[in-house]
Scaffold this active site. Structure first.
Site, PDB file in Angstrom:
ATOM      1  N   ASP A 140       0.835  -1.215   0.000  1.00  0.00           N
ATOM      2  CA  ASP A 140       0.000   0.000   0.000  1.00  0.00           C
ATOM      3  C   ASP A 140       0.870   1.265   0.000  1.00  0.00           C
ATOM      4  O   ASP A 140       1.981   1.254   0.521  1.00  0.00           O
ATOM      5  CB  ASP A 140      -0.910  -0.034   1.243  1.00  0.00           C
ATOM      6  CG  ASP A 140      -2.062   0.936   1.126  1.00  0.00           C
ATOM      7  OD1 ASP A 140      -2.390   1.362  -0.010  1.00  0.00           O
ATOM      8  OD2 ASP A 140      -2.638   1.290   2.176  1.00  0.00           O
ATOM      9  N   HIS A 193       2.238   3.481  -9.150  1.00  0.00           N
ATOM     10  CA  HIS A 193       2.054   2.034  -9.344  1.00  0.00           C
ATOM     11  C   HIS A 193       3.240   1.447 -10.119  1.00  0.00           C
ATOM     12  O   HIS A 193       3.658   0.322  -9.863  1.00  0.00           O
ATOM     13  CB  HIS A 193       0.746   1.753 -10.088  1.00  0.00           C
ATOM     14  CG  HIS A 193      -0.481   2.142  -9.305  1.00  0.00           C
ATOM     15  ND1 HIS A 193      -0.651   1.785  -7.988  1.00  0.00           N
ATOM     16  CD2 HIS A 193      -1.581   2.861  -9.645  1.00  0.00           C
ATOM     17  CE1 HIS A 193      -1.811   2.259  -7.550  1.00  0.00           C
ATOM     18  NE2 HIS A 193      -2.390   2.913  -8.533  1.00  0.00           N
ATOM     19  N   LEU A 226      10.748 -20.461  -4.424  1.00  0.00           N
ATOM     20  CA  LEU A 226       9.796 -19.550  -3.763  1.00  0.00           C
ATOM     21  C   LEU A 226       8.424 -19.565  -4.456  1.00  0.00           C
ATOM     22  O   LEU A 226       8.337 -19.455  -5.680  1.00  0.00           O
ATOM     23  CB  LEU A 226      10.377 -18.126  -3.815  1.00  0.00           C
ATOM     24  CG  LEU A 226       9.499 -16.993  -3.284  1.00  0.00           C
ATOM     25  CD1 LEU A 226       9.344 -17.085  -1.769  1.00  0.00           C
ATOM     26  CD2 LEU A 226      10.101 -15.633  -3.668  1.00  0.00           C
TER      27      LEU A 226
HETATM   28  C1  IPE Z   1      -5.407  -2.711  -0.084  1.00  0.00           C
HETATM   29  O1  IPE Z   1      -5.113  -1.368  -0.262  1.00  0.00           O
HETATM   30  C2  IPE Z   1      -5.386  -3.407  -1.404  1.00  0.00           C
HETATM   31  C3  IPE Z   1      -4.099  -3.495  -2.049  1.00  0.00           C
HETATM   32  C4  IPE Z   1      -2.937  -3.107  -1.580  1.00  0.00           C
HETATM   33  C5  IPE Z   1      -4.145  -4.105  -3.340  1.00  0.00           C
HETATM   34  P1  IPE Z   1      -6.248  -0.264  -0.402  1.00  0.00           P
HETATM   35  O2  IPE Z   1      -5.534   1.026  -0.541  1.00  0.00           O
HETATM   36  O3  IPE Z   1      -7.201  -0.637  -1.459  1.00  0.00           O
HETATM   37  O4  IPE Z   1      -6.993  -0.368   1.006  1.00  0.00           O
HETATM   38  P2  IPE Z   1      -7.837   0.673   1.835  1.00  0.00           P
HETATM   39  O5  IPE Z   1      -8.894   1.213   0.930  1.00  0.00           O
HETATM   40  O6  IPE Z   1      -6.885   1.760   2.272  1.00  0.00           O
HETATM   41  O7  IPE Z   1      -8.364  -0.106   3.007  1.00  0.00           O
HETATM   42  C1  IPE Z   2      -1.656   0.227  -3.331  1.00  0.00           C
HETATM   43  O1  IPE Z   2      -1.432   1.597  -3.385  1.00  0.00           O
HETATM   44  C2  IPE Z   2      -1.861  -0.365  -4.707  1.00  0.00           C
HETATM   45  C3  IPE Z   2      -3.249  -0.741  -4.996  1.00  0.00           C
HETATM   46  C4  IPE Z   2      -4.256  -0.725  -4.173  1.00  0.00           C
HETATM   47  C5  IPE Z   2      -3.488  -1.196  -6.350  1.00  0.00           C
HETATM   48  P1  IPE Z   2      -2.639   2.611  -3.367  1.00  0.00           P
HETATM   49  O2  IPE Z   2      -3.038   2.920  -4.779  1.00  0.00           O
HETATM   50  O3  IPE Z   2      -3.736   2.162  -2.485  1.00  0.00           O
HETATM   51  O4  IPE Z   2      -1.931   3.892  -2.743  1.00  0.00           O
HETATM   52  P2  IPE Z   2      -2.563   4.911  -1.692  1.00  0.00           P
HETATM   53  O5  IPE Z   2      -3.066   4.100  -0.544  1.00  0.00           O
HETATM   54  O6  IPE Z   2      -3.652   5.649  -2.400  1.00  0.00           O
HETATM   55  O7  IPE Z   2      -1.413   5.784  -1.304  1.00  0.00           O
HETATM   56 MG    MG Z   3      -4.153   2.383  -0.523  1.00  0.00          MG
END
Ligand code: IPE
Ligand code: IPE
Ligand code: MG
Length: 238
Positions: free
Chosen positions: A22, A39, A133
């Site tokens: 995240d 990303h 792995l």
């Molecule tokens: C969780 O992250 C999902 C992934 C890392 C793929 P999100 O950014 O979607 O989660 P919330 O919305 O903060 O809980």
């Molecule tokens: C995690 O990073 C990747 C996915 C959920 C695909 P985020 O896109 O949730 O990044 P933040 O949480 O908005 O910083």
């Molecule tokens: Mg996120």
């Protein structure tokens, strides 16, 4: 001074490390970049994690890459994620094959674009004989969806009078070939599980890191494992 890597006790490794990757969006925002760029950098961090896990001879790693709830994001961001995923496998699959990685997919194929299903199928198939792995890509994954799907699959083939059990649940989940999660790591400072591996994390140790996913390095994995090794896992006993 021993290096961080050398401070990891190889006798006490977590069998299965699950990672909620995240913070890509916030990483990008703080640099005035697009979320898609965040990303892209996030995808690069995956290889760093895999290399560190390979170096330690960890059994399994699960990577949360797209949740069933992430469909609520703008279509352009979702499209950019699929482009990145396809590019990731185009570039990294030969490297993963060379390193003996075995690829798994956890998640529903419904709604996934055909090109994404194709690259996942190819990765799973071409690494099926590998013994190194295990890397489980959780894409269009939600733990509640996984559990409901597992129960429905079981019910369809159950004999009259047969009852459900924990063992059967394990056999019908996407993660049937992986051990239970020992260590769950979430980056970005958020302290929640966001519908990830709810069943498999029953006795996992949770470690929340402030680092945004694109800045994740092998040292973060080593530190998390050293912290994990200091925990007293009681599993309900004394
Ligand atoms: C969780 O992250 C999902 C992934 C890392 C793929 P999100 O950014 O979607 O989660 P919330 O919305 O903060 O809980
Ligand atoms: C995690 O990073 C990747 C996915 C959920 C695909 P985020 O896109 O949730 O990044 P933040 O949480 O908005 O910083
Ligand atoms: Mg996120």
């Amino acid at each position: 001074m021993p290096s961080l890597r050398d401070s990891v006790d190889r006798e006490l490794l977590p069998q299965h490390v699950a990672v909620i990757m995240d913070g890509n969006g916030r990483w990008a925002k703080s640099r005035g970049l697009s979320r898609a760029e965040g990303h892209r950098k996030g995808a690069e961090a995956i290889e760093k994690l895999m290399d560190a896990a390979l170096e330690l001879s960890i059994n399994s790693v699960s990577l949360y890459a797209f949740s069933t709830e992430n469909w609520s994001r703008p279509p352009a961001e979702i499209g950019a994620l699929w482009d990145l995923l396809c590019a990731f496998f185009d570039e990294k699959l030969p490297i993963m094959i060379e390193k003996g990685v075995r690829v798994y997919h956890s998640g529903s194929r419904k709604k996934l674009p055909a090109r994404v299903c194709r690259v996942l199928d190819e990765a799973v198939l071409r690494t099926a004989g590998n013994k190194g792995l295990k890397v489980n890509f959780c894409l269009n994954y939600g733990a509640r969806q996984e559990i409901v799907t597992a129960v429905n699959h079981w019910a369809k083939q159950a004999k009259p009078g047969e009852s459900f059990s924990e063992k059967k649940m394990d056999e019908f989940l996407y993660t049937r070939d992986l051990p239970d999660v020992d260590l769950l790591i979430r980056t970005s400072g958020e302290c929640r599980i966001s519908n990830f591996l709810l069943w498999q994390c029953a006795y996992a140790e949770f470690i929340f890191l402030k680092v945004m996913w694109p800045d994740f390095r092998s040292s973060h994995l080593y530190r998390a494992i050293i912290e994990f090794q200091k925990r007293n896992r009681r599993f309900g006993g004394l």
